[in-house]
Write a protein that holds these residues in place. Structure first.
Motif, PDB file in Angstrom:
ATOM      1  N   LYS A   1       9.378   5.294   5.545  1.00 28.18           N
ATOM      2  CA  LYS A   1       8.164   5.412   6.345  1.00 28.18           C
ATOM      3  C   LYS A   1       6.860   5.304   5.878  1.00 28.18           C
ATOM      4  N   SER A   2       6.654   6.517   4.761  1.00 24.21           N
ATOM      5  CA  SER A   2       5.641   6.681   4.287  1.00 24.21           C
ATOM      6  C   SER A   2       5.147   5.278   3.349  1.00 24.21           C
ATOM      7  N   PHE A   3       6.229   4.796   2.618  1.00 22.20           N
ATOM      8  CA  PHE A   3       6.092   3.644   1.863  1.00 22.20           C
ATOM      9  C   PHE A   3       5.334   2.425   2.700  1.00 22.20           C
ATOM     10  N   LEU A   4       5.934   2.021   4.194  1.00 20.50           N
ATOM     11  CA  LEU A   4       5.523   1.107   4.780  1.00 20.50           C
ATOM     12  C   LEU A   4       4.331   1.472   5.275  1.00 20.50           C
ATOM     13  N   LEU A   5       3.908   2.663   5.770  1.00 25.37           N
ATOM     14  CA  LEU A   5       2.454   3.074   6.028  1.00 25.37           C
ATOM     15  C   LEU A   5       1.394   2.637   4.971  1.00 25.37           C
ATOM     16  N   GLN A   6       1.905   2.825   3.637  1.00 23.70           N
ATOM     17  CA  GLN A   6       0.953   2.516   2.766  1.00 23.70           C
ATOM     18  C   GLN A   6       0.675   1.035   2.536  1.00 23.70           C
ATOM     19  N   LYS A   7       1.855   0.186   2.671  1.00 22.29           N
ATOM     20  CA  LYS A   7       1.842  -1.322   2.405  1.00 22.29           C
ATOM     21  C   LYS A   7       1.463  -2.062   3.549  1.00 22.29           C
ATOM     22  N   MET A   8       1.589  -1.598   4.845  1.00 27.07           N
ATOM     23  CA  MET A   8       1.224  -2.332   5.972  1.00 27.07           C
ATOM     24  C   MET A   8      -0.053  -2.088   6.842  1.00 27.07           C
ATOM     25  N   PHE A   9      -0.767  -0.972   5.927  1.00 25.47           N
ATOM     26  CA  PHE A   9      -2.251  -0.775   6.857  1.00 25.47           C
ATOM     27  C   PHE A   9      -3.098  -0.942   5.424  1.00 25.47           C
ATOM     28  N   PHE A  10      -4.593  -0.984   5.950  1.00 24.28           N
ATOM     29  CA  PHE A  10      -5.536  -1.045   4.842  1.00 24.28           C
ATOM     30  C   PHE A  10      -5.335   0.496   4.013  1.00 24.28           C
ATOM     31  N   ASP A  11      -5.446   0.172   2.718  1.00 25.16           N
ATOM     32  CA  ASP A  11      -5.568   1.493   1.930  1.00 25.16           C
ATOM     33  C   ASP A  11      -6.675   1.309   1.009  1.00 25.16           C
ATOM     34  N   ASN A  12      -7.548   2.348   1.418  1.00 19.61           N
ATOM     35  CA  ASN A  12      -8.880   2.441   0.668  1.00 19.61           C
ATOM     36  C   ASN A  12      -9.667   0.955   0.488  1.00 19.61           C
ATOM     37  N   ASP A  13      -9.614   0.299   1.501  1.00 18.11           N
ATOM     38  CA  ASP A  13     -10.377  -0.737   1.725  1.00 18.11           C
ATOM     39  C   ASP A  13      -9.628  -2.015   0.997  1.00 18.11           C
ATOM     40  N   ILE A  14      -8.185  -1.871   0.579  1.00 16.91           N
ATOM     41  CA  ILE A  14      -7.787  -2.862  -0.091  1.00 16.91           C
ATOM     42  C   ILE A  14      -6.602  -3.401   1.351  1.00 16.91           C
ATOM     43  N   PRO A  15      -6.781  -4.461   1.501  1.00 15.67           N
ATOM     44  CA  PRO A  15      -5.868  -5.185   2.518  1.00 15.67           C
ATOM     45  C   PRO A  15      -4.529  -4.864   2.514  1.00 15.67           C
ATOM     46  N   PRO A  16      -3.718  -5.002   3.635  1.00 18.72           N
ATOM     47  CA  PRO A  16      -2.399  -4.585   3.525  1.00 18.72           C
ATOM     48  C   PRO A  16      -1.629  -5.681   2.598  1.00 18.72           C
ATOM     49  N   LEU A  17      -0.538  -5.162   1.769  1.00 17.67           N
ATOM     50  CA  LEU A  17       0.212  -5.731   0.939  1.00 17.67           C
ATOM     51  C   LEU A  17       1.508  -6.347   1.434  1.00 17.67           C
ATOM     52  N   LEU A  18       1.762  -5.790   2.625  1.00 19.55           N
ATOM     53  CA  LEU A  18       3.058  -6.526   3.512  1.00 19.55           C
ATOM     54  C   LEU A  18       2.636  -6.829   4.796  1.00 19.55           C
ATOM     55  N   ARG A  19       3.111  -8.129   5.118  1.00 22.16           N
ATOM     56  CA  ARG A  19       2.629  -8.413   6.540  1.00 22.16           C
ATOM     57  C   ARG A  19       3.883  -9.504   6.882  1.00 22.16           C
ATOM     58  N   PHE A  20       3.841  -9.707   8.322  1.00 18.06           N
ATOM     59  CA  PHE A  20       4.933 -10.503   8.925  1.00 18.06           C
ATOM     60  C   PHE A  20       4.281 -12.030   8.637  1.00 18.06           C
ATOM     61  N   ASN A  21       5.652 -12.582   8.681  1.00 16.61           N
ATOM     62  CA  ASN A  21       5.302 -14.166   8.323  1.00 16.61           C
ATOM     63  C   ASN A  21       4.434 -14.568   9.378  1.00 16.61           C
ATOM     64  N   LYS A  22       3.488 -15.792   8.855  1.00 13.48           N
ATOM     65  CA  LYS A  22       2.595 -16.334   9.932  1.00 13.48           C
ATOM     66  C   LYS A  22       1.364 -15.708  10.327  1.00 13.48           C
ATOM     67  N   PHE A  23       1.242 -14.483   9.629  1.00 12.48           N
ATOM     68  CA  PHE A  23      -0.128 -13.854  10.000  1.00 12.48           C
ATOM     69  C   PHE A  23      -0.820 -13.750   8.625  1.00 12.48           C
ATOM     70  N   THR A  24      -1.801 -14.364   8.905  1.00  9.02           N
ATOM     71  CA  THR A  24      -2.782 -14.579   7.443  1.00  9.02           C
ATOM     72  C   THR A  24      -4.289 -14.083   7.578  1.00  9.02           C
ATOM     73  N   GLU A  25      -4.579 -14.171   8.902  1.00  6.01           N
ATOM     74  CA  GLU A  25      -6.317 -13.911   9.258  1.00  6.01           C
ATOM     75  C   GLU A  25      -6.581 -12.667   8.742  1.00  6.01           C
ATOM     76  N   LYS A  26      -7.926 -12.459   8.419  1.00  4.60           N
ATOM     77  CA  LYS A  26      -8.457 -11.324   8.077  1.00  4.60           C
ATOM     78  C   LYS A  26      -8.741 -10.200   9.073  1.00  4.60           C
ATOM     79  N   TRP A  27      -8.092  -9.102   8.642  1.00  2.00           N
ATOM     80  CA  TRP A  27      -8.343  -7.681   9.618  1.00  2.00           C
ATOM     81  C   TRP A  27      -9.938  -7.515   9.602  1.00  2.00           C
TER      82      TRP A  27
END
Length: 400
Positions: A199-225
């Motif tokens: 869960k901690s790993f996914l929290l780090q990768k699926m949300f912004f981290d220090n202004d770095i965009p998420p590294l893991l996203r669901f397919n077909k979602f490409t728009e900017k947060w």
């Protein structure tokens, strides 16, 4: 000799009806206290060749092995003795609740003076003895507190300590049963740790981290947060404490969520009630602690609760909830409380907090995955609690 008492436990395996016997531990086991290496030996911790244990390392009621070592030269110049494999280790002293804790050593080893080894005779099965002493943990601490050496256990007290013994065959059955429960518990706890790490790993990768965009996203979602202030995205309500004279233990009053002590496992803990209504939060509101410690969150599961000055409520979906959880885990709030004598954040700081948003479909998918994972973790915790209760029940009913 201790006068033998004829007793039997409440719950037994089929076919066992004989009375148990009460004996001194020293009559059925060899007590081997630890020792201290000579510090005149410059390299007594090197080369590392002989396993060495201290009381702080007995931190779980599980079979134990150690990686710490002492050199042969250091061991030969110490008062320590070898403790055989499959002996029971007991902490004679230690900070907090360490004293009286027991473990089983997998390998021959030696210990410092804060631990003793208990080597059972042929009439005692070591796993049976381990579980009996586990059951007697609080009793052992009371025994030790009566000794003049600052409340510590010692060889004499252990030699005189009374244990209850059944036949060796029944001892084997009991020891093996409870050890299997211990092993099962350990597997479940290891799996729980894995789930938390995942869960901690996914929290780090699926949300912004220090202004770095998420590294893991669901397919077909490409728009900017998008980035925005929390208060521009949703409604934030700072709590206001009722007058303390209106606090009550009467559950007909309103539940009062005053601070972190009223949040437990991401839910509201019914602890204090009030007859005065100040600020409120409704069902499914996010509650966040704004006073020591800052950032802990929970979902309000009740129709309405009163929130005190240590709490703020936030309207938000699961996506926002887990984003706030990730921020807490990353120490996000530390920058607001650094240098403060009392750990807290202001309403202005909370409302101006920068968060990220995306389209509603992506937010829903992200929220769903973390909500499902949290439920799995809660089920795993429930399994562990049930196993611990089962073990405690067996300890209380299958031993005297």
């Amino acid at each position: 000799m201790v006068k033998e008492e004829k007793k039997a436990p409440k719950l037994r395996f089929n076919g066992y009806t004989n009375d148990w016997e009460r004996k001194k531990l020293g009559d059925v086991a060899k007590i081997t206290p630890g020792g201290t290496p000579s510090k005149n030996i410059s390299n007594y911790w090197y080369p590392k060749e002989i396993p060495w244990l201290s009381s702080g390392e007995i931190n779980k009621e599980i079979i134990f092995s150690t990686d710490d070592m002492i050199s042969k030269e250091g061991f030969n110049n110490s008062s320590a003795k070898w403790i055989k494999q499959d002996s029971v280790l007991i902490a004679l002293a230690g900070q907090g609740k360490t004293r009286g804790k027991v473990a089983i050593n997998r390998i021959p080893l030696t210990t410092n003076q804060s631990i003793a080894g208990i080597e059972p005779s042929n009439e005692v099965y070591y796993k049976f003895l381990y579980h009996q002493l586990t059951k007697d943990y609080l009793k052992l601490r009371l025994v030790s507190s009566g000794d003049g050496s600052r409340g510590g256990l010692n060889k004499k007290l252990l030699n005189d300590y009374a244990v209850n013994l059944s036949s060796i065959d029944e001892q084997h059955k009991l020891g093996i049963l409870l050890s299997r429960i211990d092993n099962t518990l350990q597997l479940h706890e290891d799996h729980l740790q894995f789930l938390h790490s995942f869960k901690s790993f996914l929290l780090q990768k699926m949300f912004f981290d220090n202004d770095i965009p998420p590294l893991l996203r669901f397919n077909k979602f490409t728009e900017k947060w998008n980035q925005c202030r929390l208060n521009d995205h949703t409604i934030v309500t700072m709590g206001q404490s009722p007058n303390s004279k209106n606090y009550t233990n009467n559950q007909t009053g309103k539940i009062l969520v005053q601070g972190n002590a009223d949040l437990y496992k991401n839910k509201v803990l019914k602890r204090v009630f009030t007859t005065e209504v100040t600020k409120t939060a409704v069902k499914n509101d996010i509650l966040i602690s704004v006073r020591a410690p800052v950032g802990d969150i929970a979902r309000n599961q009740y129709e309405s609760v009163v929130i005190g000055r240590g709490i703020a409520s936030i309207k938000g979906n699961d996506f926002l909830y887990y984003q706030l959880e990730k921020m807490k885990n990353n120490g996000f709030w530390n920058k607001y409380i650094a240098g403060s004598t009392f750990e807290s954040i202001t309403g202005k700081d909370l409302k101006n907090t920068k968060i990220y948003t995306t389209n509603s479909d992506e937010e829903r998918k992200i929220g769903n995955i973390f909500s499902s994972l949290t439920k799995i973790i809660q089920l795993q915790e429930h399994k562990i609690d049930s196993l611990k209760k089962l073990k405690q029940f067996l300890l209380q009913n299958m031993f005297i």
